[in-house]
Design a protein around this motif. Sequence first.
Motif, PDB file in Angstrom:
ATOM      1  N   TYR A   1       0.833  -1.209   0.000  1.00  0.00           N
ATOM      2  CA  TYR A   1       0.000   0.000   0.000  1.00  0.00           C
ATOM      3  C   TYR A   1       0.862   1.252   0.000  1.00  0.00           C
TER       4      TYR A   1
ATOM      5  N   LYS B   1      -5.872  -8.110   3.036  1.00  0.00           N
ATOM      6  CA  LYS B   1      -6.030  -7.562   1.685  1.00  0.00           C
ATOM      7  C   LYS B   1      -7.418  -6.980   1.461  1.00  0.00           C
TER       8      LYS B   1
ATOM      9  N   ARG C   1      -8.276  -2.948   1.469  1.00  0.00           N
ATOM     10  CA  ARG C   1      -8.259  -2.087   0.279  1.00  0.00           C
ATOM     11  C   ARG C   1      -9.657  -1.958  -0.328  1.00  0.00           C
ATOM     12  N   LYS C   2     -10.399  -3.041  -0.388  1.00  0.00           N
ATOM     13  CA  LYS C   2     -11.758  -3.022  -0.926  1.00  0.00           C
ATOM     14  C   LYS C   2     -12.657  -2.071  -0.126  1.00  0.00           C
TER      15      LYS C   2
ATOM     16  N   ASN D   1     -11.561   1.632  -0.598  1.00  0.00           N
ATOM     17  CA  ASN D   1     -11.996   2.170  -1.896  1.00  0.00           C
ATOM     18  C   ASN D   1     -13.468   2.574  -1.864  1.00  0.00           C
TER      19      ASN D   1
END
Length: 215
Positions: free
Chosen positions: A30, A98, A101-102, A105
Motif C-alpha cells: 500500500y 487484503k 483495500r476493498k 476504496n
Amino acid sequence: MELSIITSVYNEKDNVRLVLNELKEFAREYGNAEVIVVDDGSTDSTPKIVDEFKKFKQFKVVHQFPNQGKGAGVARGIRESKGRFIALIDSDGENPPKEIRKLLNELKKKNELGAVIGWRVERKSPLARKVYSAFYNFLVTLLFGINCKDIGGQPRVFKRQAIEGYKIRSKRWVIEVELPHAVKQKEYGVAFVKVEHRPRHGGEGKVRFKTIFNI
C-alpha cells in the motif's frame, strides 16, 4: 499518513505471527500506511511474538497491562494513530488484510459514508457463532437503527473525522457497536461490503453467548 491499521491482540500466540506478516506485506504494497499493534496484557507468548515486528518501520507495538479488553485496546491504537483513515482488524487470522483495500476504496467513493464494515457472507465459523451473530445483528438493528448485516464483521475502515473527538467508553466487545453508532451520531452513513472469511488458524474464539448478553 493516509492509513493506520490497528489490531488489538490478546493471547493469540497461534495466530498473531500469521496476521502480522500479512499486515506487513499489505502495508508494504500500500505504501502510505502504518500498523499499530496493541498487546492487551497477553499472558502467553504473544508479547514476545509481537515484539519481533518492532524492527519494521511500518510497525508500532504498544503493550498495556493488565488486560483491559478489546475496546480499550482499540481506543489505545486510535490514540497512537496518525492516518486520515483508520482500519481495524482482529488478530485471530479469520480476516485477510487484503480486504482492507476493498473497504477503503468504497469509503473514498462516497462522501456520505463514515465507515465501511466487512460483511462475512460465507462465514467459516461454527454454527453456534453464526447463531450468536444473527441475534446480535437483530438486536443492534432494533436498538440503534443501524441496518446491520454483520455488526461484528472485520475488517472495518473509518474516516478519521467520523470518529474524531468521540471518547470511547467501552472497554470490551461493545466497541463493535459503539464506533458505528458514533459514526451515525455524526450523521455519516455506515455501509457493509462483502469480504472473504476463513477458518481460525489456531486457538479458540473468545466470543460466547454470554458475551452477547453482556453487551
